[in-house]
Design a protein around this motif. Structure first.
Motif, PDB file in Angstrom:
ATOM      1  N   ARG A   3       0.770  -1.264   0.121  1.00 35.51           N
ATOM      2  CA  ARG A   3      -0.132  -0.277  -0.380  1.00 35.51           C
ATOM      3  C   ARG A   3       1.535   1.342  -0.133  1.00 35.51           C
ATOM      4  O   ARG A   3       0.908   1.991  -0.844  1.00 35.51           O
ATOM      5  CB  ARG A   3      -1.140  -0.069   1.310  1.00 35.51           C
ATOM      6  N   TRP A   7       1.058   4.337  -2.534  1.00 36.02           N
ATOM      7  CA  TRP A   7       0.665   5.908  -2.294  1.00 36.02           C
ATOM      8  C   TRP A   7       1.672   6.244  -2.664  1.00 36.02           C
ATOM      9  O   TRP A   7       1.610   7.541  -3.570  1.00 36.02           O
ATOM     10  CB  TRP A   7       1.055   5.964  -0.288  1.00 36.02           C
ATOM     11  N   CYS A  14      -5.669   9.989  -6.458  1.00 35.71           N
ATOM     12  CA  CYS A  14      -6.615   9.743  -7.383  1.00 35.71           C
ATOM     13  C   CYS A  14      -5.446   9.596  -8.469  1.00 35.71           C
ATOM     14  O   CYS A  14      -5.380  10.367  -9.526  1.00 35.71           O
ATOM     15  CB  CYS A  14      -7.638   9.925  -7.435  1.00 35.71           C
ATOM     16  N   GLN A  28      -7.985   7.866  -1.210  1.00 41.72           N
ATOM     17  CA  GLN A  28      -7.842   7.257   0.387  1.00 41.72           C
ATOM     18  C   GLN A  28      -8.087   6.323   0.292  1.00 41.72           C
ATOM     19  O   GLN A  28      -7.850   5.385   1.507  1.00 41.72           O
ATOM     20  CB  GLN A  28      -9.239   7.654   0.841  1.00 41.72           C
ATOM     21  N   GLU A  29      -8.485   5.235  -0.496  1.00 41.83           N
ATOM     22  CA  GLU A  29      -8.223   3.957  -0.862  1.00 41.83           C
ATOM     23  C   GLU A  29      -7.670   2.956  -2.249  1.00 41.83           C
ATOM     24  O   GLU A  29      -7.155   4.222  -3.284  1.00 41.83           O
ATOM     25  CB  GLU A  29      -9.786   3.309  -1.149  1.00 41.83           C
ATOM     26  N   ASP A  31      -7.552   0.336  -4.687  1.00 37.75           N
ATOM     27  CA  ASP A  31      -8.758  -0.358  -5.768  1.00 37.75           C
ATOM     28  C   ASP A  31      -8.339  -1.217  -6.718  1.00 37.75           C
ATOM     29  O   ASP A  31      -6.964  -1.161  -6.965  1.00 37.75           O
ATOM     30  CB  ASP A  31      -9.100   0.658  -6.243  1.00 37.75           C
ATOM     31  N   VAL A  60     -12.511   8.430  -3.048  1.00 38.78           N
ATOM     32  CA  VAL A  60     -13.486   8.496  -2.567  1.00 38.78           C
ATOM     33  C   VAL A  60     -14.770   7.865  -3.224  1.00 38.78           C
ATOM     34  O   VAL A  60     -15.538   7.523  -3.507  1.00 38.78           O
ATOM     35  CB  VAL A  60     -14.404   8.337  -0.905  1.00 38.78           C
ATOM     36  N   HIS A  63     -14.215   6.007  -6.170  1.00 33.50           N
ATOM     37  CA  HIS A  63     -14.074   4.439  -6.277  1.00 33.50           C
ATOM     38  C   HIS A  63     -15.882   3.858  -5.543  1.00 33.50           C
ATOM     39  O   HIS A  63     -15.913   2.823  -5.690  1.00 33.50           O
ATOM     40  CB  HIS A  63     -13.689   4.162  -4.668  1.00 33.50           C
TER      41      HIS A  63
END
Length: 74
Positions: A3, A7, A14, A28-29, A31, A60, A63
């Motif tokens: 991860r 990042w 994004c 934030q996530e 995918d 977000v 996603h």
């Protein structure tokens, strides 16, 4: 560790490209580009599916849009 690589690569933004432009929202996530259910669950397919090349940082908004049945985002 993986991860953090995602990042770092995304610089916290994004990674979705829409209409030729990269999204400017904060990511934030993480995918799966090719969904886990579509990429195989065992052996080499599982390893490829969970590789950094198949993962991206995503906001977000994108996603949720990606997983909404009314609107699909590639």
């Amino acid at each position: 560790k993986q991860r953090m690589e995602i990042w770092d690569r995304s610089e916290g933004l994004c990674e979705v490209i829409e209409n030729g432009e990269r999204c400017h929202n904060a990511a934030q996530e993480v995918d799966h580009i090719i969904a886990r259910g579509m990429g195989g669950r065992k052996g080499a397919a599982k390893k490829r599916n969970n590789s950094s090349e198949n993962l991206r940082a995503i906001c977000v908004y994108h996603h949720r849009l990606r997983h909404d049945v009314r609107g699909k985002l590639e």
